[in-house]
Design an enzyme around this catalytic site. Structure first.
Site, PDB file in Angstrom:
ATOM      1  N   GLU A 287      31.934  45.879  40.915  1.00  0.00           N
ATOM      2  CA  GLU A 287      31.575  45.005  42.035  1.00  0.00           C
ATOM      3  C   GLU A 287      30.829  45.749  43.130  1.00  0.00           C
ATOM      4  OE1 GLU A 287      35.350  43.357  43.230  1.00  0.00           O
ATOM      5  OE2 GLU A 287      35.739  44.975  44.645  1.00  0.00           O
TER       6      GLU A 287
ATOM      7  N   GLY B 125      36.786  47.251  35.320  1.00  0.00           N
ATOM      8  CA  GLY B 125      37.640  47.530  36.466  1.00  0.00           C
ATOM      9  C   GLY B 125      37.013  46.982  37.733  1.00  0.00           C
ATOM     10  N   ARG B 126      37.457  47.493  38.878  1.00  0.00           N
ATOM     11  CA  ARG B 126      36.907  47.018  40.149  1.00  0.00           C
ATOM     12  C   ARG B 126      35.600  47.690  40.519  1.00  0.00           C
ATOM     13  NH1 ARG B 126      39.831  47.838  44.950  1.00  0.00           N
ATOM     14  NH2 ARG B 126      41.506  48.928  43.911  1.00  0.00           N
TER      15      ARG B 126
ATOM     16  N   CYS C  17      34.882  44.064  30.040  1.00  0.00           N
ATOM     17  CA  CYS C  17      35.676  43.671  31.192  1.00  0.00           C
ATOM     18  C   CYS C  17      34.764  43.202  32.332  1.00  0.00           C
ATOM     19  CB  CYS C  17      36.598  44.815  31.606  1.00  0.00           C
ATOM     20  SG  CYS C  17      37.912  44.355  32.739  1.00  0.00           S
ATOM     21  N   HIS C  18      34.809  43.881  33.484  1.00  0.00           N
ATOM     22  CA  HIS C  18      33.970  43.535  34.633  1.00  0.00           C
ATOM     23  C   HIS C  18      32.627  44.274  34.639  1.00  0.00           C
ATOM     24  CE1 HIS C  18      37.836  41.968  35.973  1.00  0.00           C
ATOM     25  NE2 HIS C  18      37.219  41.329  36.949  1.00  0.00           N
TER      26      HIS C  18
ATOM     27  N   TYR D 154      35.372  40.067  30.624  1.00  0.00           N
ATOM     28  CA  TYR D 154      36.671  39.591  31.067  1.00  0.00           C
ATOM     29  C   TYR D 154      36.491  38.101  31.404  1.00  0.00           C
ATOM     30  CZ  TYR D 154      41.198  39.455  33.320  1.00  0.00           C
ATOM     31  OH  TYR D 154      42.490  39.141  33.641  1.00  0.00           O
TER      32      TYR D 154
END
Length: 196
Positions: free
Chosen positions: A92, A88-89, A118-119, A138
């Protein structure tokens, strides 16, 4: 008795990538502590649901409020048998927290099982632990993880202690491979660690 696992989550982490492994790992008898920097046990993180509807990238919608089980400031990574890093976000910004980087580095230095997708590998890249691994993520994260020294492949992959997948549609294979790396034996009524 199952393994004791640490899951590092954050606001707008991917809903399925947090909720599904959190519940699935508990369902087979493992203990999972979900933590987030600067939050306490009982606090929540807001999740995001990422869907693939034929656009050039995923669509993001608001997910659930996910309740943390422990405070990151109170956990000692040396007391855990494995690590889960959802995508997900959240990755980051989670990768900017020293406690997150220190925890990830511990699991790799100790060669303990790590599952990410994913991330999530953005955090591992920031921790400098991917050199020499074969892994996936991802696809949009491929340049970051390759720059961190890994070989990127286009499938769910286990390399030594690290189990990686591209996104939540990979859950069945990703969770299965992680359970293998953990040494989980499924028995009626719960999980048994291979060395118990």
């Amino acid at each position: 008795m199952g393994a004791k696992l640490l899951m590092i989550v954050g606001d707008f982490g991917e809903d399925y990538e947090i909720m599904v492994p959190f519940q699935a790992l508990q369902a087979v008898g493992h203990e999972v502590d979900a933590v987030c920097p600067e939050k306490e046990a009982g606090d929540t993180v807001k999740t995001a649901i990422h869907d693939f509807r034929g656009d050039q990238t995923y669509l993001e919608e608001r997910g659930h409020d996910f309740e943390l089980t422990a405070a990151m400031s109170d956990v000692d990574p040396t007391e855990y048998d494995g690590l889960v890093v959802p995508g997900g976000r959240a990755p980051e910004y989670l990768r900017t927290h020293e406690a997150v980087i220190d925890a990830v580095q511990h699991f790799f230095e100790a060669e303990k099982p790590v599952a990410t997708l994913c991330h999530g590998p953005q955090i591992l890249a920031a921790a400098g632990v991917l050199d020499g691994y074969e892994m996936t993520s991802y696809p949009a994260v491929q340049p970051e993880v390759e720059a961190a020294g890994c070989t990127w492949v286009d499938e769910v992959t286990t390399d030594r202690n690290l189990v990686t997948a591209q996104a939540w549609p990979d859950h069945p294979e990703w969770i299965s491979q992680f359970l293998d790396v953990l040494g989980t034996e499924i028995e009626h009524g719960g999980a048994v660690a291979a060395d118990d």
